[in-house]
Motif scaffolding. Structure first.
Motif, mmCIF file in Angstrom:
data_model
loop_
_atom_site.group_PDB
_atom_site.id
_atom_site.type_symbol
_atom_site.label_atom_id
_atom_site.label_comp_id
_atom_site.label_asym_id
_atom_site.label_seq_id
_atom_site.Cartn_x
_atom_site.Cartn_y
_atom_site.Cartn_z
ATOM 1 N N ASP A 83 -9.497 6.032 -4.850
ATOM 2 C CA ASP A 83 -8.856 6.173 -6.364
ATOM 3 C C ASP A 83 -7.272 6.607 -5.990
ATOM 4 O OD1 ASP A 83 -9.262 8.568 -5.425
ATOM 5 O OD2 ASP A 83 -10.304 9.308 -7.117
ATOM 6 N N VAL A 84 -6.757 6.531 -4.832
ATOM 7 C CA VAL A 84 -5.451 6.967 -4.632
ATOM 8 C C VAL A 84 -4.541 5.725 -4.904
ATOM 9 C CG1 VAL A 84 -3.563 7.443 -2.714
ATOM 10 C CG2 VAL A 84 -6.027 8.244 -2.593
ATOM 11 N N PRO A 85 -3.511 5.752 -5.681
ATOM 12 C CA PRO A 85 -2.550 4.582 -6.102
ATOM 13 C C PRO A 85 -2.229 3.939 -4.961
ATOM 14 C CG PRO A 85 -2.447 6.362 -7.659
ATOM 15 C CD PRO A 85 -3.192 6.887 -6.509
ATOM 16 N N LEU A 86 -2.223 2.669 -4.728
ATOM 17 C CA LEU A 86 -1.835 2.012 -3.421
ATOM 18 C C LEU A 86 -0.704 0.854 -4.031
ATOM 19 C CD1 LEU A 86 -5.143 0.804 -1.940
ATOM 20 C CD2 LEU A 86 -3.725 3.038 -1.631
ATOM 21 N N MET A 87 0.390 0.942 -3.346
ATOM 22 C CA MET A 87 1.505 -0.045 -3.613
ATOM 23 C C MET A 87 1.951 -0.916 -2.354
ATOM 24 S SD MET A 87 4.148 2.017 -5.999
ATOM 25 C CE MET A 87 5.104 0.696 -5.978
ATOM 26 N N ALA A 88 2.591 -1.802 -2.640
ATOM 27 C CA ALA A 88 3.200 -2.555 -1.657
ATOM 28 C C ALA A 88 4.591 -3.138 -1.939
ATOM 29 C CB ALA A 88 2.177 -3.706 -1.146
ATOM 30 N N ALA A 89 5.521 -3.167 -0.743
ATOM 31 C CA ALA A 89 6.662 -3.790 -0.879
ATOM 32 C C ALA A 89 6.768 -4.825 0.148
ATOM 33 C CB ALA A 89 7.917 -2.787 -0.617
ATOM 34 N N VAL A 90 6.717 -6.057 -0.372
ATOM 35 C CA VAL A 90 6.564 -7.333 0.523
ATOM 36 C C VAL A 90 7.760 -8.120 0.727
ATOM 37 C CG1 VAL A 90 5.242 -9.234 0.875
ATOM 38 C CG2 VAL A 90 4.186 -7.235 -0.112
ATOM 39 N N ASP A 91 8.235 -8.437 2.079
ATOM 40 C CA ASP A 91 9.596 -9.110 2.143
ATOM 41 C C ASP A 91 9.036 -10.210 3.300
ATOM 42 O OD1 ASP A 91 12.166 -10.223 2.324
ATOM 43 O OD2 ASP A 91 12.636 -8.778 3.912
ATOM 44 N N GLY A 92 9.300 -11.476 3.093
ATOM 45 C CA GLY A 92 8.824 -12.560 4.172
ATOM 46 C C GLY A 92 7.399 -12.747 4.244
ATOM 47 N N LEU A 93 6.929 -13.105 5.210
ATOM 48 C CA LEU A 93 5.590 -13.526 5.507
ATOM 49 C C LEU A 93 4.458 -12.528 4.991
ATOM 50 C CD1 LEU A 93 5.765 -15.455 8.989
ATOM 51 C CD2 LEU A 93 5.771 -16.566 6.869
ATOM 52 N N ILE A 164 -0.328 -11.773 -8.796
ATOM 53 C CA ILE A 164 -0.381 -11.011 -7.560
ATOM 54 C C ILE A 164 0.651 -10.244 -7.445
ATOM 55 C CG2 ILE A 164 -0.659 -11.552 -4.853
ATOM 56 C CD1 ILE A 164 -1.920 -14.173 -5.688
ATOM 57 N N VAL A 165 2.022 -10.532 -7.728
ATOM 58 C CA VAL A 165 3.059 -9.749 -7.630
ATOM 59 C C VAL A 165 3.647 -9.193 -8.831
ATOM 60 C CG1 VAL A 165 5.388 -9.862 -7.145
ATOM 61 C CG2 VAL A 165 3.790 -10.753 -5.475
ATOM 62 N N ALA A 166 3.723 -7.998 -9.040
ATOM 63 C CA ALA A 166 4.285 -7.141 -10.466
ATOM 64 C C ALA A 166 5.571 -7.391 -10.335
ATOM 65 C CB ALA A 166 3.651 -5.732 -10.282
ATOM 66 N N ARG A 167 6.547 -7.320 -9.497
ATOM 67 C CA ARG A 167 7.938 -7.317 -10.001
ATOM 68 C C ARG A 167 8.667 -7.986 -8.470
ATOM 69 N NH1 ARG A 167 10.462 -1.810 -11.491
ATOM 70 N NH2 ARG A 167 8.673 -2.181 -12.781
ATOM 71 N N LEU A 168 9.570 -8.946 -8.976
ATOM 72 C CA LEU A 168 10.554 -9.587 -7.926
ATOM 73 C C LEU A 168 11.779 -8.656 -7.613
ATOM 74 C CD1 LEU A 168 9.983 -13.160 -8.638
ATOM 75 C CD2 LEU A 168 8.682 -11.939 -6.941
ATOM 76 N N CYS A 169 12.263 -8.580 -6.341
ATOM 77 C CA CYS A 169 13.457 -7.584 -6.166
ATOM 78 C C CYS A 169 14.379 -8.317 -5.205
ATOM 79 C CB CYS A 169 12.905 -6.206 -5.523
ATOM 80 S SG CYS A 169 11.769 -5.282 -6.255
ATOM 81 N N GLY A 170 15.453 -7.841 -5.027
ATOM 82 C CA GLY A 170 16.485 -8.296 -4.226
ATOM 83 C C GLY A 170 16.088 -7.883 -2.938
ATOM 84 N N GLU A 171 16.547 -8.348 -1.874
ATOM 85 C CA GLU A 171 16.066 -7.950 -0.429
ATOM 86 C C GLU A 171 16.483 -6.549 -0.184
ATOM 87 O OE1 GLU A 171 17.669 -11.004 2.013
ATOM 88 O OE2 GLU A 171 16.537 -12.684 0.808
ATOM 89 N N ASP A 172 17.821 -6.434 -0.760
ATOM 90 C CA ASP A 172 18.325 -4.968 -0.507
ATOM 91 C C ASP A 172 17.956 -3.819 -1.274
ATOM 92 O OD1 ASP A 172 20.190 -6.034 1.616
ATOM 93 O OD2 ASP A 172 21.678 -6.423 0.151
ATOM 94 N N ALA A 173 17.282 -4.366 -2.336
ATOM 95 C CA ALA A 173 16.663 -3.319 -3.448
ATOM 96 C C ALA A 173 15.175 -3.297 -3.261
ATOM 97 C CB ALA A 173 17.068 -3.710 -4.870
ATOM 98 N N LEU A 174 14.878 -3.730 -2.339
ATOM 99 C CA LEU A 174 13.014 -4.054 -2.400
ATOM 100 C C LEU A 174 12.483 -2.548 -2.245
ATOM 101 C CD1 LEU A 174 10.139 -5.278 -2.479
ATOM 102 C CD2 LEU A 174 10.458 -5.586 -0.024
ATOM 103 N N LEU A 175 12.863 -1.867 -1.139
ATOM 104 C CA LEU A 175 12.042 -0.446 -0.924
ATOM 105 C C LEU A 175 12.707 0.381 -1.745
ATOM 106 C CD1 LEU A 175 10.234 0.824 1.066
ATOM 107 C CD2 LEU A 175 12.021 1.434 2.429
ATOM 108 N N GLN A 176 14.010 0.510 -2.095
ATOM 109 C CA GLN A 176 14.563 1.298 -3.280
ATOM 110 C C GLN A 176 13.675 1.207 -4.248
ATOM 111 O OE1 GLN A 176 18.702 1.202 -3.708
ATOM 112 N NE2 GLN A 176 18.634 2.087 -5.661
ATOM 113 N N ASP A 177 13.359 0.134 -4.956
ATOM 114 C CA ASP A 177 12.748 -0.214 -6.309
ATOM 115 C C ASP A 177 11.377 0.395 -6.229
ATOM 116 O OD1 ASP A 177 15.177 -1.053 -6.979
ATOM 117 O OD2 ASP A 177 14.514 -3.142 -7.303
ATOM 118 N N ALA A 178 10.666 -0.052 -5.097
ATOM 119 C CA ALA A 178 9.373 0.266 -4.938
ATOM 120 C C ALA A 178 9.182 1.657 -4.938
ATOM 121 C CB ALA A 178 8.662 -0.565 -3.823
ATOM 122 N N LEU A 179 9.935 2.458 -3.989
ATOM 123 C CA LEU A 179 10.034 3.761 -3.869
ATOM 124 C C LEU A 179 10.004 4.402 -5.130
ATOM 125 C CD1 LEU A 179 9.150 5.773 -1.842
ATOM 126 C CD2 LEU A 179 11.520 5.875 -1.004
#
Length: 246
Positions: A83-93, A164-179
């Motif tokens: 029941d812990v919230p799980l997230m992913a920041a996915v870039d590439g493959l 499957i994916v909730a939000r699309l982000c720029g490559e430079d902003a991916l981790l920042q937005d997810a975090l």
């Protein structure tokens, strides 16, 4: 990072292909979050341009047992029951379990260059991690059949369009937005956050059964110190502080 446990798949020389040792660490991360109140959210990510190429192919040849205690099975079990919230920041493959694991997550952020694939049929096996059920629920039968039976790569935009994916982000902003999103979740009352996830993950049931389950949990949480602090702060027109309670 301020209530968020960041787990990075970091084997770039093998496109972050997952080994039994890596699966063990992934399972440990979820177990740790379940046991430590200071961890509110887990954010999984990979390296620049690669989330994961899926299971290490050599492991397919050397480990053909479906022992429930295998690290991969333990990780899948933990993902599907926590029941812990799980997230992913996915870039590439994101291949194989790199895609199916995302179906268990509460939020998936991805770059436009992310590429997903479910090639199980193409290597003579079937899909795993409950994806034959979850993909139908998320995408609908026809789309799930296309993705699972053909096993062809699909884009981040397609993954977003079918849920499957909730939000699309720029490559430079991916981790920042997810975090930033993860920090918002981490600031919520832990007990209410996890109870809400448990409600959403309950099997399909008669509406009245769900109403009764919500009602029971509502009043359980209403009596919690965190809820009492938030309500008192609202009445007193001040900012609440729930960190001291859970």
């Amino acid at each position: 990072d301020d209530g968020v446990l960041i787990v990075r798949l970091n084997r770039p020389q093998k496109k972050n292909a997952l080994t039994p040792e890596m699966y063990a660490v992934l399972g440990d991360a979820i177990e740790q979050a379940e046991q430590q109140n200071r961890i509110r959210v887990i954010l999984f990510t990979g390296t620049d341009g690669v989330f994961t190429a899926g299971n290490d192919m050599a492991d397919f040849l050397t480990n053909q047992s479906n022992d429930p205690d295998r690290p991969v099975n333990r990780f899948i079990r933990k993902m599907s029951t926590t029941d812990v919230p799980l997230m992913a920041a996915v870039d590439g493959l994101a291949i194989g379990i790199g895609t199916t694991m995302l179906l268990h997550f509460d939020q998936v952020f991805a770059t436009e260059r992310a590429r997903f694939s479910l090639p199980f049929v193409n290597i003579g096996v079937v899909t795993e991690a409950g994806s034959s059920l979850q993909l139908v629920e998320i995408c609908g039968y026809q789309k799930a059949a296309e993705l699972l039976l053909l096993g062809e790569p699909f884009s981040a935009r397609e993954a977003h369009d079918c849920g499957i994916v909730a939000r699309l982000c720029g490559e430079d902003a991916l981790l920042q937005d997810a975090l930033a999103f993860a920090h918002k979740l981490a600031a919520k009352p832990r007990q209410a956050l996890r109870a809400t996830k448990r409600l959403m993950r309950r099997p399909s049931e008669p509406l009245l059964d769900r109403v009764e389950a919500e009602g029971e949990l509502f009043f359980q949480n209403l009596g919690s110190p965190a809820a009492q602090e938030i309500i008192a702060a609202f009445i007193e027109k001040r900012a609440p502080d729930v960190s001291k309670f859970d």
